[in-house]
Design a protein around this motif. Structure first.
Motif, mmCIF file in Angstrom:
data_model
loop_
_atom_site.group_PDB
_atom_site.id
_atom_site.type_symbol
_atom_site.label_atom_id
_atom_site.label_comp_id
_atom_site.label_asym_id
_atom_site.label_seq_id
_atom_site.Cartn_x
_atom_site.Cartn_y
_atom_site.Cartn_z
ATOM 1 N N LEU A 85 -13.890 42.747 13.927
ATOM 2 C CA LEU A 85 -14.016 44.212 13.939
ATOM 3 C C LEU A 85 -13.200 44.821 15.072
ATOM 4 N N SER A 86 -13.183 44.152 16.227
ATOM 5 C CA SER A 86 -12.392 44.667 17.351
ATOM 6 C C SER A 86 -10.908 44.680 16.998
ATOM 7 N N GLY A 87 -10.438 43.588 16.366
ATOM 8 C CA GLY A 87 -9.033 43.534 15.972
ATOM 9 C C GLY A 87 -8.693 44.554 14.905
ATOM 10 N N TRP A 164 -5.054 35.493 4.546
ATOM 11 C CA TRP A 164 -5.889 34.306 4.423
ATOM 12 C C TRP A 164 -5.388 33.155 5.296
ATOM 13 N N ALA A 165 -6.318 32.244 5.562
ATOM 14 C CA ALA A 165 -5.996 30.990 6.228
ATOM 15 C C ALA A 165 -6.491 29.863 5.327
ATOM 16 N N ASP A 166 -5.955 28.676 5.501
ATOM 17 C CA ASP A 166 -6.270 27.551 4.616
ATOM 18 C C ASP A 166 -7.546 26.853 5.081
ATOM 19 N N ASP A 167 -8.693 27.273 4.517
ATOM 20 C CA ASP A 167 -9.977 26.664 4.873
ATOM 21 C C ASP A 167 -10.026 25.181 4.508
ATOM 22 N N ARG A 168 -9.398 24.832 3.401
ATOM 23 C CA ARG A 168 -9.417 23.432 2.981
ATOM 24 C C ARG A 168 -8.701 22.552 4.013
ATOM 25 N N GLU A 169 -7.515 22.969 4.407
ATOM 26 C CA GLU A 169 -6.760 22.182 5.385
ATOM 27 C C GLU A 169 -7.516 22.095 6.707
ATOM 28 N N ALA A 170 -8.184 23.180 7.083
ATOM 29 C CA ALA A 170 -8.958 23.180 8.316
ATOM 30 C C ALA A 170 -10.106 22.176 8.244
ATOM 31 N N ALA A 299 -6.536 38.833 16.561
ATOM 32 C CA ALA A 299 -5.219 39.010 15.929
ATOM 33 C C ALA A 299 -5.342 39.034 14.413
ATOM 34 N N LEU A 300 -6.286 38.246 13.871
ATOM 35 C CA LEU A 300 -6.515 38.258 12.429
ATOM 36 C C LEU A 300 -6.923 39.657 11.971
ATOM 37 N N GLY A 301 -7.823 40.292 12.716
ATOM 38 C CA GLY A 301 -8.227 41.653 12.384
ATOM 39 C C GLY A 301 -7.052 42.615 12.424
ATOM 40 N N GLU A 302 -6.195 42.473 13.433
ATOM 41 C CA GLU A 302 -5.010 43.328 13.518
ATOM 42 C C GLU A 302 -4.094 43.112 12.316
ATOM 43 N N GLN A 303 -3.953 41.859 11.871
ATOM 44 C CA GLN A 303 -3.089 41.572 10.724
ATOM 45 C C GLN A 303 -3.650 42.191 9.446
ATOM 46 N N LYS A 322 -0.236 34.691 4.680
ATOM 47 C CA LYS A 322 -0.925 33.478 5.108
ATOM 48 C C LYS A 322 -0.850 33.381 6.620
ATOM 49 N N THR A 323 -2.002 33.269 7.260
ATOM 50 C CA THR A 323 -2.058 33.149 8.714
ATOM 51 C C THR A 323 -2.138 31.671 9.098
ATOM 52 N N PRO A 324 -1.858 31.323 10.354
ATOM 53 C CA PRO A 324 -1.893 29.917 10.759
ATOM 54 C C PRO A 324 -3.253 29.274 10.516
#
Length: 346
Positions: A85-87, A164-170, A299-303, A322-324
């Motif tokens: 929310l802050s981002g 989005w980020a890759d939850d599976r890879e994480a 940064a995700l929020g800003e994106q 796609k985010t890191p």
């Protein structure tokens, strides 16, 4: 007190309603002196344009909407949402756009808010989180026609852009790390089973278990709360052949699980390794500090804000960003399993 109208401003300023309309809309037809007087009176009366009238004039609302269908008490203690929310607000306020937030009980109530805000022209677009399996909200937002961005993926979400980020890879990075340490019995305290990211993590653990030849890999759905995280941890640790490692879908649950382990006399990391899917100050200040997946949630929020603002400026754009992939930060809560130690219930 009733909301002031253009007629009210005209009476106080001693001018016609037409002159007030010209002044408030920045149109020619009044002198600068008169315009300044009208604007000063409007400010004194705390006048704001009516949303429907503003929409008819083609003006933007200057706000975007975020509706969360989660228990308000749970959201209030999650560092992830605070940073997100802050981002979001930082990214939006840099362009003089506000974030309009509402917390509701379920998806039906969430959809009702979308329809009401759209009809009242409260917002210029929406941010959609907690993507569900066969999510009914996608069709509703497409029908409403306001620019909207999905936080979550991968995959197409109708015509809506996504971040989005890759939850599976994480998740695979966590399981590979634990397996490399020697863990063969891994449990996963997952989030709500209706969420797409929950199912991706569950499938990733199951697939990794087959590939790595684990003895056990079990996922237990929860509501992300510390209470359910603690209860599920207690059940797992009371079993014969208890897991030697537990992966938690939130830092709040991981900290609750750490407390349960201490209560039951299960040493971390001596008898049990703990990994959190979310990193935060909370994960770093407990003892032992928690191994966790780290990413810049601010940064995700800003994106997300940036993608939505670009969609508002150009509704024909459909940007998928796609985010890191979150990276594993190893701390003191993980270690090789204690070979030969008893694993009966405590």
């Amino acid at each position: 007190m009733s909301r002031p109208t253009i007629a009210d401003i005209a009476r106080r300023a001693g001018v016609s309603k037409g002159a007030v309309s010209f002044a408030l809309n920045g149109r020619p037809g009044v002198s600068e002196t008169t315009r300044e007087r009208i604007l000063r009176v409007a400010e004194e009366m705390n006048w704001r344009p009516h949303s429907a009238a503003r929409a008819l004039g083609g003006a933007r609302a200057g706000a975007v909407g975020l509706v969360l269908a989660r228990p308000a008490r749970t959201i209030g203690v999650e560092p992830f949402f605070a940073q997100l929310l802050s981002g979001l607000q930082a990214g939006l306020s840099a362009h003089a756009v506000a974030l309009q937030l509402m917390v509701v009980e379920d998806t039906a109530a969430e959809v009702d808010v979308y329809r009401r805000w759209a009809s009242e022209h409260r917002v210029d677009g929406f941010i959609l989180v907690d993507l569900q399996l066969r999510d009914p909200r996608i069709e509703v937002l497409e029908e409403l026609g306001l620019p909207s961005v999905v936080l979550g993926g991968p995959g197409r979400h109708g015509t809506l852009p996504s971040v989005w980020a890759d939850d599976r890879e994480a998740m695979l990075s966590i399981v590979d790390y634990l397996a490399a340490l020697g863990h063969r019995r891994i449990a996963h305290l997952a989030g709500l089973p209706a969420f797409q990211h929950t199912q991706r993590r569950i499938r990733a653990l199951r697939d990794a278990s087959r590939r790595l030849g684990l003895e056990e890999a079990v996922s237990v759905p929860t509501d992300f709360s510390d209470a359910e995280g603690a209860a599920a941890t207690r059940t797992l640790l009371a079993r014969a052949g208890r897991p030697t490692a537990i992966v938690y879908d939130s830092d709040v649950m991981a900290v609750a699980g750490l407390g349960v382990a201490a209560e039951m006399g299960v040493s971390v990391p001596g008898d049990l390794s703990i990994v959190s899917f979310d990193d935060s100050v909370l994960a770093r200040i407990v003892h032992p500090a928690l191994t966790a997946l780290s990413r810049d949630t601010f940064a995700l929020g800003e994106q997300v804000a940036g993608v939505l603002l670009r969609a508002v400026a150009d509704p024909s754009s459909a940007e998928d960003l796609k985010t890191p992939t979150p990276r594993l930060t190893v701390r003191e809560s993980t270690a090789p399993p204690a070979l030969g130690r008893p694993t009966k219930s405590v």
